[in-house]
Enzyme design. Structure first.
Site, mmCIF file in Angstrom:
data_model
loop_
_atom_site.group_PDB
_atom_site.id
_atom_site.type_symbol
_atom_site.label_atom_id
_atom_site.label_comp_id
_atom_site.label_asym_id
_atom_site.label_seq_id
_atom_site.Cartn_x
_atom_site.Cartn_y
_atom_site.Cartn_z
ATOM 1 N N LYS A 1 0.812 -1.226 0.000
ATOM 2 C CA LYS A 1 0.000 0.000 0.000
ATOM 3 C C LYS A 1 0.840 1.267 0.000
ATOM 4 C CE LYS A 1 -0.087 -1.278 4.685
ATOM 5 N NZ LYS A 1 -0.197 -2.587 5.283
ATOM 6 N N ASP B 1 -0.609 4.632 7.856
ATOM 7 C CA ASP B 1 -1.049 3.392 7.200
ATOM 8 C C ASP B 1 -2.472 3.537 6.659
ATOM 9 O OD1 ASP B 1 -0.886 0.351 6.785
ATOM 10 O OD2 ASP B 1 -2.616 0.522 8.125
ATOM 11 N N LYS C 1 -4.021 3.626 2.543
ATOM 12 C CA LYS C 1 -5.155 2.823 2.066
ATOM 13 C C LYS C 1 -6.276 3.722 1.559
ATOM 14 C CE LYS C 1 -3.931 -0.861 5.308
ATOM 15 N NZ LYS C 1 -4.123 -1.293 6.713
#
Lengths: 415, 415
Positions: free
Chosen positions: A96, A190, A194
């Site tokens: 990602k 993180d 995404k």
């Protein structure tokens, strides 16, 4: 179909194991065997398939049909994947971070080839496929996702057990849900990676992580949890995308959500994504967002789609540009929650109310918690919808007032 | 791409409307226009597209690329769809009843053609795609679905408002959530049709509705709701498929579920499907299960997949037979809930306990509700896991006892 696995850690070894153990169902699904023939690892080790530490040994092989990239990092895998795509070989990746920075470059390189990345968001939840194919008839009005299991575990533990952030983090680390350095997870990076991937599929948006509003969960206290309970909210780290008039707002931050919403009911390390389309209303997708076998499930679903020859669309799902633009952070318009620690003396509340009104902010609800010590009180406010720039301005002004102790804390509200 | 819409009711007209209004996003997704050029209706009416009442007028046209079947019924649409498939034209259908009976015949006819049926289960939730493609690497361990919005509305209303079944049904009818004759929804037939479709994709199972256990929600009382609350359960009409050693149990019935499960939190007319795979653990998919635009969302996603040329797999998702068999109803092994209205006199409880023990059934929990009138009490039991045939046998025996008033009521438990 022969595949090479680049990166043989938790996910890489799970992909090999699952391909071998679930051989029968996989062959039934796509009519052929998918065989992992070699893997790249940092060090030689015992493995289910032959291991090499030399990437060139893999890249030079002509018999590999698909390359699975599970190396981690950004620049190095991008370089290697680019090389593979230039050789006209399909790639499947769970990376990602690489996609958050290079997804459009990769789409250009992939062109009529295949680049599968189902595993990059939501672990085994087929959320890429849902958004790119299942919901393809819809104008996407909003996406709200619990995209990071570590943060959700910590917030769930704080909520359920009444423990502090630091203790919840320690618990998460003991259980293997958080890394020794948890900053990437708890600071929202993180989740932002995404969210950017989902926003590309929904809107064709080209933003990078540094362009969007990202806040972590590190400043949430037991007092915020107390307020949330009193006012029927639950606190979640959400990745939010909302479209209006060709503008899209993208943001990752801890959020107060009405406790009756489905996404508010998602606890522990689980992930969930709520997508609202103009035709279908709200859909929600729920499942484990991490783990070797969970991620392998998504990686192999891409491999099966390749074997079925079902990858025909451009990587990000659009043939025409929809021409959405990123909304400036200042123009975000939503409700806010404020926690202020103040000196408990006459006139403080009226001063704060005056400052809020001067900045065009109107109060929706107010709570004063019983005194903590002789001289300090905590005040909680929620506001009606207002602009981000007005709230930011208010926070700067409040911080300069002598009756305000500690840094004022703000959280956004979704209803 | 030119399409004909067979059946111009709530869904048919919504498909036409959505194709026209969302033209831009649809073209961006698949690189071409999808244009509804004619619709079949029972009577001439004002519509967004030309209407005919003569099916042959549509079937004879050579310029139609895809036929969308939204007629309802079983035999007639099957006959028409068969004709179309024999002419090598793709079909998209939302007709779950036709699929519950003829899905394997249709798959045979469709062969290398396309037969899209995303809209047949779960409205706009892309559950067919998730199971057939997204979870394709997994051996599916279980499927548990709230597949009928009408029943879920009724049960949610009984639970939330403490009202009786009849009043909840009347409310649902007033709101347009239940039909004048609601039997197809509340007796579990509709859910059974959908479960059979899902079970074919997961297991290649060929069962028909009459082969499987189907019970409706009409016998659930406020007392059952009372017990559920006391023991942390929620009552839902579930369609359940579970695989073990090449046998699959399929059943539709009201179910006591632990209130902390995600699927227990799905209220109102919403649908949800929880799927557990051996690699990914549990995934849950949630959304509106009915409604014109919601269903149109799924129909058009199939049309977009056809335009993208992404339909390459056999209709039900298997190239090899997995050779699962249907488990006999008697061999279902689960926990049970019993509600018994008894004469309140000495020795009754011990007699019941003795009968249970004689039938190999062991009690897990027991509750006696305070007396309702001078002479009757209600007893509630839950059992440890036991075989369906033993419970059915016990029910027959209990019914013959003179101290048992009314018909004993049983519900299955999922944890």
């Amino acid at each position: 179909m022969k595949i090479a696995i680049l990166g043989y850690g938790v996910v890489g070894s799970a992909v090999a194991k699952a391909l071998i153990e679930n051989e029968k169902i996989i062959r039934a699904r796509c009519g052929q065997n998918i065989t992992p023939v070699i893997a790249l690892a940092r060090h030689k080790k015992d493995a289910l398939i032959p291991i090499t530490t030399n990437i060139d040994e893999i890249l030079q092989r002509e018999d590999i049909d698909v390359f699975v990239e599970l190396m981690g990092g950004i620049e190095k895998p991008f370089e290697i994947v680019s090389q593979i795509l230039k050789k006209k070989k399909p790639v499947v990746s769970a990376n990602k971070a690489m996609l958050a920075y290079y997804r459009y470059e990769l789409e250009n390189l992939a062109k009529d080839l295949t680049f599968g990345y189902e595993a990059s968001v939501g672990g085994g939840i087929p959320i890429i496929k849902a958004l790119k194919e299942g919901l393809s008839a819809n104008n996407i009005l909003s996406i709200k996702g619990i995209l990071n299991g570590t943060s959700n575990y910590i917030l769930s533990a704080m909520n359920a057990k009444g423990i502090k952030f630091d203790d919840a983090l320690k618990k998460a680390q003991e259980l293997g849900y958080a890394e020794a350095d948890p900053s990437f997870d708890i600071e929202g990076q993180d989740a932002a990676h995404k969210l950017l991937i989902l926003a590309s599929i929904a809107y064709g948006l080209r933003a990078k992580p540094e362009d969007i509003l990202i806040e972590g969960i590190g400043n949430i206290t037991s007092e915020d949890m107390y307020f949330a309970k009193e006012f029927d909210f639950v606190i979640k780290l959400l990745g939010i995308a909302k479209a209006k008039n060709s503008k899209v707002e993208l943001r990752v931050h801890p959020t107060m959500i009405n406790k009756d919403k489905m996404i508010a009911k998602v606890d522990g390390v689980m992930n969930a994504v709520s997508i609202t389309g103009d035709l279908l209303g709200e859909n929600l997708y729920y499942g484990a967002g991490a783990g070797g076998m969970t991620t392998a499930s998504a990686v192999i679903s891409d491999l099966i789609d390749i074997a079925r020859n079902e990858f025909k669309s451009p990587m990000l799902g659009f043939r025409d540009d929809l021409q959405f633009e990123l909304l400036a952070k200042d123009e975000i318009f939503t409700k806010y929650y404020l926690r202020l620690k103040v000196e408990d003396k006459v006139g403080v509340l009226s001063k704060i109310a005056k400052l809020m009104s001067e900045n065009g902010i109107s109060i929706d609800s107010f709570l004063q918690k019983p005194k903590q010590d002789e001289i300090h009180s905590t005040l909680f406010f929620t506001t009606h919808s207002t602009f981000e720039k007005d709230i930011q301005n208010l926070l700067l002004i409040l911080q300069k007032q002598d009756f305000i102790k500690d840094k004022p804390f703000m959280m956004r509200i979704e209803e």
